[in-house]
Design a protein around this motif. Structure first.
Motif, PDB file in Angstrom:
ATOM      1  N   GLY A  16      53.713 -11.983  50.683  1.00  0.00           N
ATOM      2  CA  GLY A  16      54.803 -11.073  50.366  1.00  0.00           C
ATOM      3  C   GLY A  16      54.912 -10.772  48.886  1.00  0.00           C
ATOM      4  N   SER A  17      55.941 -10.001  48.542  1.00  0.00           N
ATOM      5  CA  SER A  17      56.145  -9.562  47.161  1.00  0.00           C
ATOM      6  C   SER A  17      57.588  -9.795  46.726  1.00  0.00           C
ATOM      7  CB  SER A  17      55.823  -8.068  47.028  1.00  0.00           C
ATOM      8  OG  SER A  17      54.474  -7.813  47.330  1.00  0.00           O
ATOM      9  N   LEU A  18      57.747 -10.003  45.444  1.00  0.00           N
ATOM     10  CA  LEU A  18      59.060 -10.078  44.817  1.00  0.00           C
ATOM     11  C   LEU A  18      58.962  -9.442  43.441  1.00  0.00           C
ATOM     12  CD1 LEU A  18      60.292 -13.738  45.520  1.00  0.00           C
ATOM     13  CD2 LEU A  18      61.289 -11.642  46.449  1.00  0.00           C
ATOM     14  N   ARG A  19      60.094  -8.942  42.960  1.00  0.00           N
ATOM     15  CA  ARG A  19      60.158  -8.392  41.605  1.00  0.00           C
ATOM     16  C   ARG A  19      61.294  -9.078  40.854  1.00  0.00           C
ATOM     17  NH1 ARG A  19      62.211  -2.663  39.247  1.00  0.00           N
ATOM     18  NH2 ARG A  19      60.628  -2.338  37.615  1.00  0.00           N
ATOM     19  N   LEU A  20      60.930  -9.739  39.782  1.00  0.00           N
ATOM     20  CA  LEU A  20      61.918 -10.389  38.933  1.00  0.00           C
ATOM     21  C   LEU A  20      62.294  -9.464  37.777  1.00  0.00           C
ATOM     22  CD1 LEU A  20      60.407 -13.982  38.640  1.00  0.00           C
ATOM     23  CD2 LEU A  20      61.860 -13.038  40.437  1.00  0.00           C
ATOM     24  N   SER A  21      63.558  -9.547  37.377  1.00  0.00           N
ATOM     25  CA  SER A  21      64.035  -8.792  36.225  1.00  0.00           C
ATOM     26  C   SER A  21      64.726  -9.737  35.265  1.00  0.00           C
ATOM     27  CB  SER A  21      65.027  -7.709  36.652  1.00  0.00           C
ATOM     28  OG  SER A  21      64.442  -6.803  37.537  1.00  0.00           O
ATOM     29  N   CYS A  22      64.700  -9.384  33.993  1.00  0.00           N
ATOM     30  CA  CYS A  22      65.396 -10.174  32.978  1.00  0.00           C
ATOM     31  C   CYS A  22      65.931  -9.210  31.926  1.00  0.00           C
ATOM     32  CB  CYS A  22      64.459 -11.192  32.345  1.00  0.00           C
ATOM     33  SG  CYS A  22      65.222 -12.218  31.071  1.00  0.00           S
ATOM     34  N   ALA A  23      67.242  -9.172  31.813  1.00  0.00           N
ATOM     35  CA  ALA A  23      67.893  -8.264  30.870  1.00  0.00           C
ATOM     36  C   ALA A  23      68.490  -9.042  29.711  1.00  0.00           C
ATOM     37  CB  ALA A  23      68.986  -7.475  31.586  1.00  0.00           C
ATOM     38  N   ALA A  24      68.254  -8.552  28.507  1.00  0.00           N
ATOM     39  CA  ALA A  24      68.772  -9.200  27.304  1.00  0.00           C
ATOM     40  C   ALA A  24      69.928  -8.400  26.733  1.00  0.00           C
ATOM     41  CB  ALA A  24      67.670  -9.331  26.263  1.00  0.00           C
ATOM     42  N   SER A  25      70.912  -9.131  26.191  1.00  0.00           N
ATOM     43  CA  SER A  25      72.047  -8.481  25.540  1.00  0.00           C
ATOM     44  C   SER A  25      72.561  -9.380  24.428  1.00  0.00           C
ATOM     45  CB  SER A  25      73.161  -8.190  26.545  1.00  0.00           C
ATOM     46  OG  SER A  25      73.645  -9.399  27.100  1.00  0.00           O
ATOM     47  N   GLY A  26      73.406  -8.804  23.556  1.00  0.00           N
ATOM     48  CA  GLY A  26      73.988  -9.599  22.482  1.00  0.00           C
ATOM     49  C   GLY A  26      73.516  -9.135  21.115  1.00  0.00           C
ATOM     50  N   SER A  27      73.440 -10.073  20.191  1.00  0.00           N
ATOM     51  CA  SER A  27      73.115  -9.770  18.798  1.00  0.00           C
ATOM     52  C   SER A  27      71.602  -9.680  18.611  1.00  0.00           C
ATOM     53  CB  SER A  27      73.695 -10.852  17.872  1.00  0.00           C
ATOM     54  OG  SER A  27      75.088 -10.949  18.034  1.00  0.00           O
ATOM     55  N   ILE A  28      71.065  -8.532  18.988  1.00  0.00           N
ATOM     56  CA  ILE A  28      69.617  -8.325  18.939  1.00  0.00           C
ATOM     57  C   ILE A  28      69.290  -7.302  17.872  1.00  0.00           C
ATOM     58  CG2 ILE A  28      67.594  -7.527  20.197  1.00  0.00           C
ATOM     59  CD1 ILE A  28      69.039  -8.429  22.790  1.00  0.00           C
ATOM     60  N   PHE A  29      68.470  -7.715  16.911  1.00  0.00           N
ATOM     61  CA  PHE A  29      67.971  -6.753  15.935  1.00  0.00           C
ATOM     62  C   PHE A  29      66.641  -6.179  16.403  1.00  0.00           C
ATOM     63  CE2 PHE A  29      67.537  -4.668  11.961  1.00  0.00           C
ATOM     64  CZ  PHE A  29      66.198  -4.740  11.613  1.00  0.00           C
ATOM     65  N   SER A  30      65.768  -7.071  16.856  1.00  0.00           N
ATOM     66  CA  SER A  30      64.470  -6.626  17.335  1.00  0.00           C
ATOM     67  C   SER A  30      63.917  -7.646  18.316  1.00  0.00           C
ATOM     68  CB  SER A  30      63.493  -6.446  16.164  1.00  0.00           C
ATOM     69  OG  SER A  30      62.276  -5.882  16.609  1.00  0.00           O
ATOM     70  N   ILE A  31      63.241  -7.152  19.346  1.00  0.00           N
ATOM     71  CA  ILE A  31      62.607  -8.008  20.345  1.00  0.00           C
ATOM     72  C   ILE A  31      61.104  -7.949  20.162  1.00  0.00           C
ATOM     73  CG2 ILE A  31      62.249  -8.421  22.798  1.00  0.00           C
ATOM     74  CD1 ILE A  31      64.982  -7.178  23.313  1.00  0.00           C
ATOM     75  N   TYR A  32      60.502  -9.086  20.082  1.00  0.00           N
ATOM     76  CA  TYR A  32      59.057  -9.161  19.916  1.00  0.00           C
ATOM     77  C   TYR A  32      58.411  -9.477  21.259  1.00  0.00           C
ATOM     78  CZ  TYR A  32      60.246  -8.817  15.033  1.00  0.00           C
ATOM     79  OH  TYR A  32      60.731  -8.373  13.828  1.00  0.00           O
ATOM     80  N   ALA A  33      57.590 -10.507  21.330  1.00  0.00           N
ATOM     81  CA  ALA A  33      56.949 -10.828  22.604  1.00  0.00           C
ATOM     82  C   ALA A  33      57.978 -11.367  23.591  1.00  0.00           C
ATOM     83  CB  ALA A  33      55.852 -11.864  22.400  1.00  0.00           C
ATOM     84  N   VAL A  34      57.748 -11.063  24.853  1.00  0.00           N
ATOM     85  CA  VAL A  34      58.570 -11.605  25.942  1.00  0.00           C
ATOM     86  C   VAL A  34      57.625 -12.138  26.995  1.00  0.00           C
ATOM     87  CG1 VAL A  34      60.492 -10.045  25.484  1.00  0.00           C
ATOM     88  CG2 VAL A  34      58.712  -9.360  27.086  1.00  0.00           C
ATOM     89  N   GLY A  35      58.149 -13.000  27.854  1.00  0.00           N
ATOM     90  CA  GLY A  35      57.253 -13.560  28.854  1.00  0.00           C
ATOM     91  C   GLY A  35      57.978 -14.263  29.970  1.00  0.00           C
ATOM     92  N   TRP A  36      57.207 -14.568  30.987  1.00  0.00           N
ATOM     93  CA  TRP A  36      57.689 -15.329  32.136  1.00  0.00           C
ATOM     94  C   TRP A  36      56.970 -16.665  32.188  1.00  0.00           C
ATOM     95  CZ3 TRP A  36      61.762 -13.847  35.018  1.00  0.00           C
ATOM     96  CH2 TRP A  36      62.153 -12.502  34.954  1.00  0.00           C
ATOM     97  N   TYR A  37      57.735 -17.707  32.495  1.00  0.00           N
ATOM     98  CA  TYR A  37      57.211 -19.052  32.636  1.00  0.00           C
ATOM     99  C   TYR A  37      57.730 -19.599  33.956  1.00  0.00           C
ATOM    100  CZ  TYR A  37      56.025 -18.652  27.700  1.00  0.00           C
ATOM    101  OH  TYR A  37      55.494 -18.233  26.513  1.00  0.00           O
TER     102      TYR A  37
END
Length: 122
Positions: A16-37
């Motif tokens: 089967g399949s699943l789709r994970l999401s991750c939303a960031a909020s707050g005091s963010i100036f810049s987002i660099y690398a992101v990842g799943w563990y």
């Protein structure tokens, strides 16, 4: 502070399949690398997939060809599309954002989501 909210985990059968999401909020100036563990019971937390700010991706060998990581910079959100799931994919999945919270110091921090359970039944 930066908050990460994950969604999309659950129980799915082998193949089967699943789709994970991750939303960031707050005091963010810049987002660099992101990842799943992910972390299975009794095992260390392992990298599943990462994506740089420029879109370069990196995958664990065990998920290559089955998982796809992507990001929507306008929404500060990233995704993990998981196809052809196997029982060995069962784990708690965590998102991670490498973030600068101001433009002055250049200091970056790693922020982690709360984790979402993915269970693949055989």
């Amino acid at each position: 502070q930066v908050q990460l909210v994950e969604s999309g985990g659950g129980l799915v059968q082998t193949g089967g399949s699943l789709r994970l999401s991750c939303a960031a909020s707050g005091s963010i100036f810049s987002i660099y690398a992101v990842g799943w563990y992910r972390q299975a019971p009794g095992k260390p937390r392992d990298m599943v997939a990462t994506i740089s700010s420029g879109g370069r991706t990196n995958y664990a060998d065990s998920v290559k060809g089955r998982f796809t990581i992507s990001r929507d910079n306008a929404k500060n959100t990233m995704y993990l599309q998981m196809n052809s799931l196997k029982p060995e994919d069962t784990a708690v999945y965590y998102c991670m954002y490498n973030v600068a919270i101001d433009g002055g110091t250049g200091i970056r921090y790693n922020y982690w989501g709360q984790g979402t359970q993915v269970t693949v039944s055989s």
